[in-house]
Write a protein that holds these residues in place. Structure first.
Motif, PDB file in Angstrom:
ATOM      1  N   LEU A  79       4.415   1.404   0.329  1.00  0.00           N
ATOM      2  CA  LEU A  79       5.492   2.432   0.117  1.00  0.00           C
ATOM      3  C   LEU A  79       5.000   3.948   0.645  1.00  0.00           C
ATOM      4  CD1 LEU A  79       4.990   1.124  -3.695  1.00  0.00           C
ATOM      5  CD2 LEU A  79       6.847   1.277  -2.633  1.00  0.00           C
ATOM      6  N   SER A  80       6.616   4.703   0.849  1.00  0.00           N
ATOM      7  CA  SER A  80       6.522   5.906   1.280  1.00  0.00           C
ATOM      8  C   SER A  80       6.158   7.416   0.630  1.00  0.00           C
ATOM      9  CB  SER A  80       6.082   5.407   3.140  1.00  0.00           C
ATOM     10  OG  SER A  80       7.834   5.512   2.391  1.00  0.00           O
ATOM     11  N   GLY A 103      11.489  10.458  -1.277  1.00  0.00           N
ATOM     12  CA  GLY A 103      11.008   8.990  -1.259  1.00  0.00           C
ATOM     13  C   GLY A 103      11.628   8.834  -2.281  1.00  0.00           C
ATOM     14  N   SER A 104      11.175   6.862  -1.976  1.00  0.00           N
ATOM     15  CA  SER A 104      12.027   6.324  -3.080  1.00  0.00           C
ATOM     16  C   SER A 104      11.455   6.352  -4.943  1.00  0.00           C
ATOM     17  CB  SER A 104      11.565   5.122  -3.273  1.00  0.00           C
ATOM     18  OG  SER A 104       9.834   4.238  -3.560  1.00  0.00           O
ATOM     19  N   ASP A 126      12.655  14.800  10.691  1.00  0.00           N
ATOM     20  CA  ASP A 126      12.860  13.564  11.990  1.00  0.00           C
ATOM     21  C   ASP A 126      11.586  12.186  11.832  1.00  0.00           C
ATOM     22  OD1 ASP A 126      15.460  14.278  12.056  1.00  0.00           O
ATOM     23  OD2 ASP A 126      15.260  15.102  14.263  1.00  0.00           O
ATOM     24  N   SER A 127      10.558  13.285  12.265  1.00  0.00           N
ATOM     25  CA  SER A 127       9.437  12.551  12.682  1.00  0.00           C
ATOM     26  C   SER A 127       9.632  11.923  10.713  1.00  0.00           C
ATOM     27  CB  SER A 127       7.842  13.202  12.945  1.00  0.00           C
ATOM     28  OG  SER A 127       8.341  13.757  13.641  1.00  0.00           O
ATOM     29  N   ALA A 128       9.423  12.366   9.927  1.00  0.00           N
ATOM     30  CA  ALA A 128       9.219  12.318   8.464  1.00  0.00           C
ATOM     31  C   ALA A 128       9.840  11.206   7.813  1.00  0.00           C
ATOM     32  CB  ALA A 128       9.196  13.163   7.712  1.00  0.00           C
ATOM     33  N   ARG A 129      11.306  11.277   8.364  1.00  0.00           N
ATOM     34  CA  ARG A 129      12.250   9.904   8.277  1.00  0.00           C
ATOM     35  C   ARG A 129      11.761   8.900   9.365  1.00  0.00           C
ATOM     36  NH1 ARG A 129      17.103  13.496   7.362  1.00  0.00           N
ATOM     37  NH2 ARG A 129      17.346  13.950   5.432  1.00  0.00           N
ATOM     38  N   LYS A 130      11.199   9.109   9.943  1.00  0.00           N
ATOM     39  CA  LYS A 130      10.992   7.731  11.009  1.00  0.00           C
ATOM     40  C   LYS A 130       9.327   7.041  10.327  1.00  0.00           C
ATOM     41  CE  LYS A 130      11.686   8.507  15.409  1.00  0.00           C
ATOM     42  NZ  LYS A 130      10.869   9.589  16.972  1.00  0.00           N
ATOM     43  N   ALA A 131       8.363   8.105   9.903  1.00  0.00           N
ATOM     44  CA  ALA A 131       7.175   7.484   9.621  1.00  0.00           C
ATOM     45  C   ALA A 131       7.896   6.662   8.376  1.00  0.00           C
ATOM     46  CB  ALA A 131       6.617   8.987   8.963  1.00  0.00           C
ATOM     47  N   HIS A 132       8.952   7.196   7.523  1.00  0.00           N
ATOM     48  CA  HIS A 132       9.285   6.023   5.751  1.00  0.00           C
ATOM     49  C   HIS A 132       9.790   5.093   6.229  1.00  0.00           C
ATOM     50  CE1 HIS A 132       9.074   8.863   2.411  1.00  0.00           C
ATOM     51  NE2 HIS A 132       9.189   9.913   3.105  1.00  0.00           N
ATOM     52  N   THR A 184       1.031  -1.565  -0.057  1.00  0.00           N
ATOM     53  CA  THR A 184      -0.101  -0.488   0.171  1.00  0.00           C
ATOM     54  C   THR A 184       1.108   1.711   0.129  1.00  0.00           C
ATOM     55  OG1 THR A 184      -1.647  -1.100   1.010  1.00  0.00           O
ATOM     56  CG2 THR A 184      -1.625   1.120   1.419  1.00  0.00           C
ATOM     57  N   LEU A 185       0.514   2.085  -0.643  1.00  0.00           N
ATOM     58  CA  LEU A 185       0.873   3.552  -1.095  1.00  0.00           C
ATOM     59  C   LEU A 185       0.933   4.880   0.441  1.00  0.00           C
ATOM     60  CD1 LEU A 185       3.264   5.349  -1.886  1.00  0.00           C
ATOM     61  CD2 LEU A 185       1.465   5.807  -3.935  1.00  0.00           C
ATOM     62  N   LEU A 186       1.945   5.126   0.951  1.00  0.00           N
ATOM     63  CA  LEU A 186       1.212   6.121   1.637  1.00  0.00           C
ATOM     64  C   LEU A 186       2.053   7.444   1.434  1.00  0.00           C
ATOM     65  CD1 LEU A 186       0.806   3.755   3.506  1.00  0.00           C
ATOM     66  CD2 LEU A 186       1.370   4.334   5.598  1.00  0.00           C
ATOM     67  N   ILE A 187       0.806   8.464   1.610  1.00  0.00           N
ATOM     68  CA  ILE A 187       1.609   9.820   1.519  1.00  0.00           C
ATOM     69  C   ILE A 187       1.357  10.058   2.962  1.00  0.00           C
ATOM     70  CG2 ILE A 187       1.708  11.558   0.230  1.00  0.00           C
ATOM     71  CD1 ILE A 187       0.074   9.306  -2.073  1.00  0.00           C
ATOM     72  N   ASP A 188       2.527  11.341   3.711  1.00  0.00           N
ATOM     73  CA  ASP A 188       2.490  12.464   4.196  1.00  0.00           C
ATOM     74  C   ASP A 188       1.816  14.043   2.568  1.00  0.00           C
ATOM     75  OD1 ASP A 188       1.789  13.314   6.493  1.00  0.00           O
ATOM     76  OD2 ASP A 188       3.487  14.147   7.038  1.00  0.00           O
TER      77      ASP A 188
END
Ligand code: NAD
Length: 293
Positions: free
Chosen positions: A112-113, A136-137, A97-103, A86-90
């Motif tokens: 996928l994120s 992201g990737s 730092d939180s964004a990297r943690k979420a990935h 599943t693809l997650l988009i924020d």
């Protein structure tokens, strides 16, 4: 048509979800606020009573939430429910730092994120003309692109995990600093007996030109569409500017970057907010400089 779960349907998320519906996607929405959910329902979003109801069979999940802690909590719940792939988009504006943690959480769950914060405000969200800055990737970016293109006009892949948030706070640090510079120049011009129009005509076509003067001039008159002509109704609120400046300073601290003007801008917007101006447009800070003088 993609089956999308949209979590966080506030000032930005509501109109973004509505544009996905208009483009023919099947959008299930969830928000903790009942009135917000009702308003989204009126635009064709299918309202879910609980998060898991919105997630059922979703191919992509989009979050548009206030802060990093909200995103991490909601992504933890999402990742418990959705299948691998599943693809997650924020699209929230949150700390890097939180964004990297979420990935990393998404990666661990085989999903996928993409961090894809936006600029363009509520007007851009309604018109579908946002700018998306994505991290992201390449696979996540290409998967998200058709959805982002519905909600935005310019989509930039900035790099790996967190690069979208990094670009967002760097851009908004420039904006906060440049707005303060433009405001100071207009206040100095007033003291020197220079008309607003004369300073605008010179600076907007000379080396002083920037978005803060050419498009968003903080005094009424020269740019009729700027919030200065509408009693500084936002636009982009001083509270959100302060939030982004503080995020830039957190990132500067954790990465060891020197940003003295960013730090000063954060202090000045902090003072402006303390004076009760958080809900006004950020260009209204010109009034504080007049008072300080
Ligand atoms: P908002 O407060 O209007 O919307 C956020 C929504 O999230 C609210 O409706 C809230 O009820 C919901 N929410 C909070 N926790 C939740 C949870 N656990 N589950 C479900 N829903 C939850 O904020 P906004 O103006 O839409 O901004 C959203 C994000 O976009 C923020 O990160 C902001 O910094 C960023 N942003 C805003 C603007 C703007 O002009 N408003 C511009 C660019 C970026």
């Amino acid at each position: 048509m993609t089956r999308i779960a949209f979590i966080g349907l506030g000032n930005m998320g509501g109109p973004m979800a509505a544009n996905l519906v208009k483009a023919g996607h099947d959008v299930f929405g969830f928000d903790l606020a009942h009135d917000v959910l009702k308003a989204a329902e009126a635009t064709g979003v299918k309202a879910a009573n609980v998060l898991t109801e919105a997630l059922a069979d979703a191919e992509a999940v989009i979050t548009m939430l206030p802060k990093g802690q909200h995103v991490l909590t909601v992504w933890t719940d999402i990742l418990r429910s959705v299948p691998k792939g599943t693809l997650l988009i924020d699209s929230s504006t949150i700390d890097v730092d939180s964004a990297r943690k979420a990935h990393a959480m998404a990666d661990d769950a085989g999903c996928l994120s993409l961090d894809a914060p936006v600029s363009g405000g509520t007007g851009g969200a309604a018109a579908g003309t946002l700018t998306f800055m994505a991290g992201g990737s390449p696979e996540s970016f290409e998967g998200a692109r058709p959805l982002l293109e519905v909600m935005g006009r310019k989509i930039v892949h900035c790099g790996d995990a967190g690069a979208g948030q990094a670009a967002k706070i760097c851009n908004n640090m420039i904006l906060g600093i440049s707005m303060i510079g433009v405001c100071e120049a207009f206040v100095l011009g007033e003291k020197l007996g220079l008309s607003h129009q004369a300073l605008f005509d010179v600076a907007s076509t000379s080396s002083g030109q920037c978005w803060s003067i050419n498009t968003y001039c903080p005094v009424p008159g020269p740019v009729p569409t700027s919030p200065a002509n509408n009693d500084y109704k936002p636009g982009f609120s001083a509270a959100l500017m302060l939030k982004d400046l503080r995020l830039s300073q957190e990132a500067a601290l954790s990465s060891g970057a020197s940003t003295p003007l960013g730090a000063e801008a954060a202090q000045l917007y902090g003072l402006f907010e303390k004076q009760g101006n958080g809900g006004r447009d950020f260009s209204a800070i010109i009034e504080m400089f007049r008072e300080l003088a």
